[in-house]
Design an enzyme around this catalytic site. Structure first.
Site, PDB file in Angstrom:
ATOM      1  N   ASP A 211      -2.538  -0.935   9.798  1.00  0.00           N
ATOM      2  CA  ASP A 211      -2.739  -1.019   8.337  1.00  0.00           C
ATOM      3  C   ASP A 211      -3.362  -2.341   7.897  1.00  0.00           C
ATOM      4  O   ASP A 211      -3.721  -2.484   6.727  1.00  0.00           O
ATOM      5  CB  ASP A 211      -1.387  -0.951   7.610  1.00  0.00           C
TER       6      ASP A 211
ATOM      7  N   LYS B 255       0.846  -1.210   0.000  1.00  0.00           N
ATOM      8  CA  LYS B 255       0.000   0.000   0.000  1.00  0.00           C
ATOM      9  C   LYS B 255       0.874   1.250   0.000  1.00  0.00           C
ATOM     10  O   LYS B 255       2.016   1.228   0.482  1.00  0.00           O
ATOM     11  CB  LYS B 255      -0.959   0.036   1.192  1.00  0.00           C
TER      12      LYS B 255
HETATM   13  O1  C5P Z   1      -0.157  -0.303  14.250  1.00  0.00           O
HETATM   14  P1  C5P Z   1       1.251  -0.537  13.856  1.00  0.00           P
HETATM   15  O2  C5P Z   1       1.826  -1.769  14.490  1.00  0.00           O
HETATM   16  O3  C5P Z   1       1.499  -0.477  12.405  1.00  0.00           O
HETATM   17  O4  C5P Z   1       2.069   0.686  14.467  1.00  0.00           O
HETATM   18  C1  C5P Z   1       3.465   0.675  14.570  1.00  0.00           C
HETATM   19  C2  C5P Z   1       3.904   1.897  15.358  1.00  0.00           C
HETATM   20  O5  C5P Z   1       3.686   3.101  14.585  1.00  0.00           O
HETATM   21  C3  C5P Z   1       3.146   2.140  16.641  1.00  0.00           C
HETATM   22  O6  C5P Z   1       3.713   1.419  17.703  1.00  0.00           O
HETATM   23  C4  C5P Z   1       3.292   3.633  16.830  1.00  0.00           C
HETATM   24  O7  C5P Z   1       4.567   3.963  17.351  1.00  0.00           O
HETATM   25  C5  C5P Z   1       3.256   4.166  15.408  1.00  0.00           C
HETATM   26  N1  C5P Z   1       1.897   4.570  14.998  1.00  0.00           N
HETATM   27  C6  C5P Z   1       1.364   5.742  15.533  1.00  0.00           C
HETATM   28  N2  C5P Z   1       0.110   6.125  15.157  1.00  0.00           N
HETATM   29  C7  C5P Z   1      -0.597   5.404  14.257  1.00  0.00           C
HETATM   30  C8  C5P Z   1      -0.066   4.220  13.711  1.00  0.00           C
HETATM   31  C9  C5P Z   1       1.194   3.827  14.099  1.00  0.00           C
HETATM   32  O8  C5P Z   1       1.994   6.434  16.341  1.00  0.00           O
HETATM   33  N3  C5P Z   1      -1.811   5.817  13.895  1.00  0.00           N
END
Ligand code: C5P
Length: 315
Positions: free
Chosen positions: A153, A26
């Site tokens: 995601d 993506k």
């Molecule tokens: O949800 P995901 O595992 O992809 O997120 C990885 C990291 O990216 C989170 O631990 C956070 O530090 C950051 N993040 C964030 N805000 C979001 C998505 C991700 O701060 N909306």
């Protein structure tokens, strides 16, 4: 072939043969990052777009749960319970009340830690593949609900297409526009960037005198998509994480400049980077641009791609 299972069936539930699932990378056409929430995530307003670079996951029947891997980044990822594919399979098995037994094999083409959500694509692929293998028969929305427990995601990569993401990115609603194919060039960098570090760098930049202005709602991007003109879309692309990614990897500014010099309509950092994506006028233009960027030597590889494409699907 996946067989639908009914309670009166005495056939084995699910699929006997291997199940193959393709899951796309993506990009974010618009990535508006709001303030940090009490849970540490940032409030997002984003437009996701699935593109034609795929990983492929094959699921076979097994007595335990195992994962093997080949391709991009093989050897750099742990294949144990910390891997998002294994976590996805276990989450589905737990939800459906079936044993988490499968032999999973991943062929990776999406680079790791690249801002293309490759790990999330693999988790979405594992949900779709194991659902077919085990005959658990969940709907896309049910799979997306499990996906939301795995990463921000992952629900989008179950659905694919072009979609608005809100919340921390896990609340996904499709963008209903007349079908249009957009042409991109994906410029892959050497090495990855850590998503939490890029968000932390944005928070730091926002505390300085030269704080970048948050771009907020995706309305302008959504309106541009409806016009179906790449020159109009080019003006609306934007990513709040870009200044943070460029701050951590200053050479990305050179990649973006090289893309524009080669005739891209626009270029942005993809997600948290370090991949840069460029919008081309059409497929031929994308081929030319990819060759130009490769020759300029500013990136590890440059691939033409198009979107939108469906999310994780059996093939
Ligand atoms: O949800 P995901 O595992 O992809 O997120 C990885 C990291 O990216 C989170 O631990 C956070 O530090 C950051 N993040 C964030 N805000 C979001 C998505 C991700 O701060 N909306």
């Amino acid at each position: 072939m996946t067989e639908a299972w009914r309670p009166d069936d005495d056939r084995p539930r699910g699929s006997l043969g291997p199940v193959r699932v393709k899951a796309p990378a993506k990009i974010n056409l618009h990535l508006g990052v709001g303030p940090v929430r009490p849970d540490g995530f940032h409030e997002l307003n984003t437009v996701y777009h699935a593109i034609s670079i795929h990983d492929e996951l094959t699921a076979r029947r097994g007595d335990t749960l195992t994962l093997t891997m080949e391709g991009e980044g093989a050897g750099q990822l742990a294949l144990d319970d910390s891997n998002l594919v294994i976590r996805a399979a276990r989450a589905l098995a737990g939800h459906a009340g079936v044993p988490a037994h499968a032999r999973l094999h991943l062929r990776k083409r999406i680079p790791l830690a690249a801002g293309l959500a490759g790990g999330s694509a693999d988790a979405a692929a594992a949900l779709v593949a194991c659902d077919a293998l085990w005959g658990t028969g969940l709907s896309r929305d049910e799979l997306a609900a499990i996906a939301a427990t795995l990463g921000s995601d992952v629900p989008f990569l179950v659905h694919g297409g072009t979609a608005l993401g809100t919340g921390r990115g896990e609340v996904v609603s499709p963008v209903l526009a007349r079908p249009t194919t957009w042409h991109w060039v994906v410029a892959v960098a050497d090495g990855g960037l850590s998503t939490p570090q890029v968000y932390a760098e944005l928070d730091r930049l926002r505390g300085t005198a030269t704080a970048p202005t948050p771009r907020g709602s995706a309305d302008a991007l959504l309106a541009a998509l409806r016009q179906r003109d790449p020159r109009v879309l080019a003006e609306a692309l934007g990513n709040d994480l870009q200044p943070a990614a460029v701050s951590l990897r200053p050479e990305l500014a050179e990649v973006l400049k090289a893309g524009r010099a080669e005739g891209a309509l626009a270029g942005i950092v993809s997600g948290s980077g370090p991949t840069c994506v460029f919008l081309a006028a059409d497929g031929e233009d994308a081929e030319r641009l990819a060759a130009g960027l490769t020759a300029a030597g500013v990136c590890r590889a440059a691939h033409p791609a198009h979107g939108p494409v469906p999310g994780a699907r059996t093939s």
